[in-house]
Design a protein around this motif. Sequence first.
Motif, short mmCIF file in Angstrom:
data_model
loop_
_atom_site.label_atom_id
_atom_site.label_comp_id
_atom_site.label_asym_id
_atom_site.label_seq_id
_atom_site.Cartn_x
_atom_site.Cartn_y
_atom_site.Cartn_z
N ARG A 111 0.69 -1.21 0.00
CA ARG A 111 -0.02 0.11 -0.01
C ARG A 111 0.74 1.30 0.01
N GLN A 112 2.10 1.16 0.41
CA GLN A 112 3.02 2.49 0.49
C GLN A 112 3.68 2.50 -0.84
N TRP A 113 3.56 1.66 -1.60
CA TRP A 113 4.02 2.03 -3.01
C TRP A 113 3.45 2.96 -3.76
N GLN A 114 4.28 3.96 -4.50
CA GLN A 114 3.73 5.02 -5.30
C GLN A 114 4.20 4.83 -6.80
N ARG A 115 3.54 5.32 -7.58
CA ARG A 115 4.11 5.63 -8.96
C ARG A 115 5.22 6.31 -8.97
N SER A 116 6.10 6.08 -9.77
CA SER A 116 7.31 6.68 -10.14
C SER A 116 8.45 6.50 -8.98
N MET A 117 8.39 5.02 -8.79
CA MET A 117 9.28 4.51 -7.69
C MET A 117 10.57 4.28 -8.00
N PRO A 118 11.61 4.21 -7.34
CA PRO A 118 13.00 3.80 -7.59
C PRO A 118 13.16 2.50 -7.80
N GLY A 119 14.41 1.93 -7.97
CA GLY A 119 14.68 0.55 -8.35
C GLY A 119 14.20 -0.38 -7.49
N THR A 120 14.16 -0.12 -6.10
CA THR A 120 13.88 -0.74 -5.09
C THR A 120 12.37 -1.64 -5.03
N VAL A 121 11.51 -0.95 -6.01
CA VAL A 121 10.36 -1.38 -6.17
C VAL A 121 10.36 -2.83 -6.77
N PHE A 122 11.47 -3.28 -7.24
CA PHE A 122 11.62 -4.53 -7.95
C PHE A 122 11.93 -5.65 -6.84
N LEU A 123 12.15 -5.15 -5.79
CA LEU A 123 12.62 -6.29 -4.56
C LEU A 123 11.36 -7.12 -4.11
N CYS A 124 10.05 -6.69 -4.65
CA CYS A 124 8.84 -7.82 -4.62
C CYS A 124 9.24 -9.00 -5.19
N CYS A 125 9.85 -8.76 -6.47
CA CYS A 125 10.24 -9.88 -7.25
C CYS A 125 11.47 -10.76 -6.89
N VAL A 126 12.42 -9.97 -6.55
CA VAL A 126 13.61 -10.47 -6.10
C VAL A 126 13.31 -11.35 -4.70
N ASP A 180 20.33 1.78 -7.27
CA ASP A 180 19.27 0.64 -7.25
C ASP A 180 18.52 0.63 -8.46
N GLN A 181 18.59 1.39 -9.45
CA GLN A 181 18.23 1.09 -10.86
C GLN A 181 18.63 -0.08 -11.52
N TRP A 182 19.65 -0.80 -11.10
CA TRP A 182 20.05 -1.99 -11.58
C TRP A 182 19.23 -3.09 -11.08
N ILE A 183 18.39 -2.93 -10.12
CA ILE A 183 17.65 -4.08 -9.60
C ILE A 183 16.50 -4.46 -10.66
N ALA A 184 16.15 -3.37 -11.50
CA ALA A 184 15.18 -3.52 -12.44
C ALA A 184 15.73 -4.81 -13.43
N GLY A 185 17.14 -4.63 -13.79
CA GLY A 185 17.52 -5.94 -14.58
C GLY A 185 17.96 -7.11 -13.78
N GLY A 186 18.42 -6.89 -12.45
CA GLY A 186 18.69 -8.06 -11.63
C GLY A 186 17.49 -8.90 -11.35
N ALA A 187 16.36 -8.11 -11.15
CA ALA A 187 15.21 -9.10 -10.96
C ALA A 187 14.96 -10.04 -11.85
N LEU A 188 15.14 -9.77 -13.24
CA LEU A 188 15.08 -10.47 -14.51
C LEU A 188 15.89 -11.50 -14.32
N PRO A 257 22.77 -7.05 -8.87
CA PRO A 257 22.21 -7.38 -10.15
C PRO A 257 23.56 -7.98 -11.24
N MET A 258 24.60 -7.02 -10.97
CA MET A 258 25.58 -7.38 -12.07
C MET A 258 26.16 -8.97 -11.68
N ALA A 259 26.36 -9.23 -10.28
CA ALA A 259 26.57 -10.67 -10.16
C ALA A 259 25.50 -11.67 -10.33
N MET A 260 24.42 -11.27 -9.98
CA MET A 260 23.21 -12.11 -10.28
C MET A 260 23.04 -12.43 -11.82
#
Length: 313
Positions: A111-126, A180-188, A257-260
């Motif tokens: 519920r605390q997530w908002q639009r225009s989030m930084p890369g940490t938003v992908f931690l739900c997937c990670v 933390d924008q790299w998490i966008a790729g690291g999550a994949l 994400p680089m190591a992942m």
Amino acid sequence: MATGIVSVGLHLTGYEVLFRVTLAMTGAAWLALAADFVVRLLWARERWLAAAGTPGALTAVAATTVLGVGVSALGRQPLAEALLALAAALWPVLLVTVTVTVVTLTGPVVRQWQRSMPGTVFLCCVATQGLAVLAAVLAEAESVAWPAHTALVLFWLGILFYGVALALFDPRQVAEGAGDQWIAGGALAVSALAGAKLLAADDGGLYLWNADDTGVLRATTVALLVLGLAWYAVLLVAEARWPRPRYDVRRWATVFPMAMTAAATLSVAAAVDVPSLKGPGQVLLWVAVAAWLTVAAAALAAALAAVRSRAPR
């Protein structure tokens, strides 16, 4: 998380001494952070609740699963199972609802997530895919089917979470993010790693999937890796186009994400029998090691500068 996945990559490439050293560092860091978690819970409740109510809190789940994968590689399956149980217990609490009691946290993360989030938003997937990876690894190690079946559900759920996170991610972070924008790729990449471990579990003697299921899983895993590598290229170009040399603690979210991506490439190469991927995976691993050393040196320099600034004159 960053050190843990570097250690996993070193294990995949046969550097056992370096693997054990970095895994020991990972374990020490995990214990220190766990102690800090407990101290804040008991004596700094407001700060703890504020931190726990953000997507970044899900690093607790992801870090625990990464450590569990490394521990499993050492053959310590009971300890790896305990780490999986801990991560599995934390995951729904941090993802869905956080309360003010000792056993729960307060404020639903989602519920605390908002639009225009930084890369940490992908931690739900990670975090979700981290559970899938560790469950699949243990299924293969213990020759037990149910963890792999659970991991498959988590795998597809993690992909769904990625789509949600992508809709909330601010694309300007590619040029402006502090790391933390790299998490966008690291999550994949971690999603591809989960797919590779599910395929490996099936090859380990368990009859988990029929031919159609295996085909879909292979195709999805390869697609996830390709997309992860594409993100890697985009983010690398963005780093060159918009340099951000100043140290920020979020640079550890670049190393992970680089190591992942390296670990995912190496694992997919084995799982889908494409040996030509092994070379690029090794290159990506040593790039990640170089990034780890660079960020570690910058972190040490920043810590020493902070100590000197506080010293009495």
